[in-house]
Design a protein around this motif. Structure first.
Motif, PDB file in Angstrom:
ATOM      1  N   PHE A  29      -6.971  10.305   2.221  1.00  0.00           N
ATOM      2  CA  PHE A  29      -6.398   9.602   3.269  1.00  0.00           C
ATOM      3  C   PHE A  29      -4.794   9.945   2.969  1.00  0.00           C
ATOM      4  N   GLU A  30      -4.017  10.300   3.955  1.00  0.00           N
ATOM      5  CA  GLU A  30      -2.651  10.524   3.690  1.00  0.00           C
ATOM      6  C   GLU A  30      -1.981   9.215   4.284  1.00  0.00           C
ATOM      7  N   ILE A  31      -1.464   8.316   3.255  1.00  0.00           N
ATOM      8  CA  ILE A  31      -0.823   6.905   3.773  1.00  0.00           C
ATOM      9  C   ILE A  31       0.530   7.080   3.760  1.00  0.00           C
ATOM     10  N   PRO A  32       1.236   7.309   4.946  1.00  0.00           N
ATOM     11  CA  PRO A  32       2.650   7.495   4.777  1.00  0.00           C
ATOM     12  C   PRO A  32       3.226   6.178   4.537  1.00  0.00           C
ATOM     13  N   ILE A  33       4.698   6.485   3.965  1.00  0.00           N
ATOM     14  CA  ILE A  33       5.591   5.429   3.524  1.00  0.00           C
ATOM     15  C   ILE A  33       5.773   4.492   4.548  1.00  0.00           C
ATOM     16  N   PHE A  34       5.707   3.244   4.690  1.00  0.00           N
ATOM     17  CA  PHE A  34       6.198   2.244   5.714  1.00  0.00           C
ATOM     18  C   PHE A  34       7.575   2.129   5.662  1.00  0.00           C
ATOM     19  N   GLU A  35       8.502   2.416   6.607  1.00  0.00           N
ATOM     20  CA  GLU A  35       9.532   2.345   6.736  1.00  0.00           C
ATOM     21  C   GLU A  35      10.355   1.082   7.481  1.00  0.00           C
ATOM     22  N   GLY A  36       9.385   0.036   7.748  1.00  0.00           N
ATOM     23  CA  GLY A  36       9.648  -1.272   8.140  1.00  0.00           C
ATOM     24  C   GLY A  36      10.055  -1.374   9.526  1.00  0.00           C
ATOM     25  N   GLN A  37       9.237  -0.263  10.583  1.00  0.00           N
ATOM     26  CA  GLN A  37       9.294  -0.275  12.094  1.00  0.00           C
ATOM     27  C   GLN A  37       8.715  -1.660  12.265  1.00  0.00           C
TER      28      GLN A  37
ATOM     29  N   ASP B 286       0.525  -1.955  13.296  1.00  0.00           N
ATOM     30  CA  ASP B 286      -1.081  -1.618  13.293  1.00  0.00           C
ATOM     31  C   ASP B 286      -1.643  -0.447  12.858  1.00  0.00           C
ATOM     32  N   GLN B 287      -1.407   0.655  13.077  1.00  0.00           N
ATOM     33  CA  GLN B 287      -1.587   2.039  12.567  1.00  0.00           C
ATOM     34  C   GLN B 287      -1.721   2.102  11.244  1.00  0.00           C
ATOM     35  N   TRP B 288      -0.517   1.698  10.498  1.00  0.00           N
ATOM     36  CA  TRP B 288      -0.488   1.898   9.163  1.00  0.00           C
ATOM     37  C   TRP B 288      -1.260   1.011   8.311  1.00  0.00           C
ATOM     38  N   LEU B 289      -1.563  -0.363   8.923  1.00  0.00           N
ATOM     39  CA  LEU B 289      -2.448  -1.389   8.307  1.00  0.00           C
ATOM     40  C   LEU B 289      -3.734  -0.845   8.378  1.00  0.00           C
ATOM     41  N   ASN B 290      -4.237  -0.290   9.596  1.00  0.00           N
ATOM     42  CA  ASN B 290      -5.488   0.265   9.640  1.00  0.00           C
ATOM     43  C   ASN B 290      -5.867   1.360   8.671  1.00  0.00           C
ATOM     44  N   LEU B 291      -4.748   2.335   8.396  1.00  0.00           N
ATOM     45  CA  LEU B 291      -5.079   3.239   7.326  1.00  0.00           C
ATOM     46  C   LEU B 291      -5.145   2.690   6.030  1.00  0.00           C
ATOM     47  N   LEU B 292      -4.359   1.652   5.677  1.00  0.00           N
ATOM     48  CA  LEU B 292      -4.590   0.852   4.521  1.00  0.00           C
ATOM     49  C   LEU B 292      -5.929   0.227   4.556  1.00  0.00           C
ATOM     50  N   GLU B 293      -6.470  -0.313   5.174  1.00  0.00           N
ATOM     51  CA  GLU B 293      -7.859  -0.881   5.197  1.00  0.00           C
ATOM     52  C   GLU B 293      -8.931   0.161   5.091  1.00  0.00           C
ATOM     53  N   GLY B 294      -8.698   0.964   5.783  1.00  0.00           N
ATOM     54  CA  GLY B 294      -9.807   2.439   5.760  1.00  0.00           C
ATOM     55  C   GLY B 294      -9.637   2.849   4.383  1.00  0.00           C
ATOM     56  N   TYR B 295      -8.506   2.866   3.650  1.00  0.00           N
ATOM     57  CA  TYR B 295      -8.476   3.439   2.223  1.00  0.00           C
ATOM     58  C   TYR B 295      -9.029   2.586   1.287  1.00  0.00           C
ATOM     59  N   PHE B 296      -8.655   1.307   1.457  1.00  0.00           N
ATOM     60  CA  PHE B 296      -9.160   0.079   0.508  1.00  0.00           C
ATOM     61  C   PHE B 296     -10.635  -0.309   0.856  1.00  0.00           C
ATOM     62  N   SER B 297     -11.345  -0.063   1.982  1.00  0.00           N
ATOM     63  CA  SER B 297     -12.726  -0.091   2.010  1.00  0.00           C
ATOM     64  C   SER B 297     -13.531   0.966   1.398  1.00  0.00           C
ATOM     65  N   VAL B 298     -12.754   2.241   1.251  1.00  0.00           N
ATOM     66  CA  VAL B 298     -13.526   3.627   0.557  1.00  0.00           C
ATOM     67  C   VAL B 298     -13.589   3.298  -0.758  1.00  0.00           C
ATOM     68  N   HIS B 299     -12.490   2.865  -1.058  1.00  0.00           N
ATOM     69  CA  HIS B 299     -12.142   2.653  -2.753  1.00  0.00           C
ATOM     70  C   HIS B 299     -12.449   1.212  -3.240  1.00  0.00           C
TER      71      HIS B 299
ATOM     72  N   ILE C 187      -0.598  -4.066  -4.999  1.00  0.00           N
ATOM     73  CA  ILE C 187       0.249  -2.802  -5.821  1.00  0.00           C
ATOM     74  C   ILE C 187       0.326  -1.565  -4.903  1.00  0.00           C
ATOM     75  N   PHE C 188      -0.829  -1.133  -4.354  1.00  0.00           N
ATOM     76  CA  PHE C 188      -0.905   0.139  -3.699  1.00  0.00           C
ATOM     77  C   PHE C 188      -0.035  -0.164  -2.360  1.00  0.00           C
ATOM     78  N   ALA C 189      -0.081  -1.055  -1.640  1.00  0.00           N
ATOM     79  CA  ALA C 189       0.613  -1.187  -0.464  1.00  0.00           C
ATOM     80  C   ALA C 189       2.327  -1.309  -0.898  1.00  0.00           C
ATOM     81  N   LEU C 190       2.737  -1.891  -1.912  1.00  0.00           N
ATOM     82  CA  LEU C 190       3.999  -1.727  -2.366  1.00  0.00           C
ATOM     83  C   LEU C 190       4.475  -0.505  -2.674  1.00  0.00           C
TER      84      LEU C 190
ATOM     85  N   ILE D  98      12.069  -2.778   1.396  1.00  0.00           N
ATOM     86  CA  ILE D  98      10.789  -3.634   1.321  1.00  0.00           C
ATOM     87  C   ILE D  98      10.302  -4.006   0.235  1.00  0.00           C
ATOM     88  N   LYS D  99      10.441  -3.146  -0.619  1.00  0.00           N
ATOM     89  CA  LYS D  99       9.774  -3.560  -2.212  1.00  0.00           C
ATOM     90  C   LYS D  99      10.878  -4.461  -2.700  1.00  0.00           C
ATOM     91  N   ASP D 100      12.079  -4.158  -2.332  1.00  0.00           N
ATOM     92  CA  ASP D 100      13.154  -5.115  -2.870  1.00  0.00           C
ATOM     93  C   ASP D 100      13.106  -6.775  -2.075  1.00  0.00           C
TER      94      ASP D 100
END
Length: 91
Positions: A35-43, A50-63, A72-75, A82-84
């Protein structure tokens, strides 16, 4: 529920002790998915979030990530400001 989640729930998880929806001597298989998970810029646009969260959930489900690994991965996939915020909020 989206179709990707439904497919993942149907697939065997490697535990052959439970009954399956298929017959025969089929063995569970492992799927290599990238999966190519893009950096979340705070949109603030709900569709972008929703699109970013769905990508993360798919990645988390597979792994099969733990809760701590998910955080940690989401950060790692968030913009520095956002990390700050996260580090300041949870100190």
């Amino acid at each position: 529920m989206d179709s990707f989640s439904q497919i993942l729930q149907w697939l065997p998880r490697g535990d052959t002790s439970t009954s399956n929806n298929y017959s025969g001597n089929a063995t569970p298989f492992k799927v290599q998915v990238n999966f190519e998970i893009p950096i979340f810029e705070g949109q603030i646009y709900i569709d972008a979030v929703d699109q970013w969260l769905n990508l993360l959930e798919g990645y988390f489900s597979v792994h099969d990530f733990s809760i701590q690994e998910k955080i940690i991965f989401a950060l790692l996939k968030e913009a520095p400001h956002i990390k700050d915020w996260w580090e300041t909020y949870y100190e």
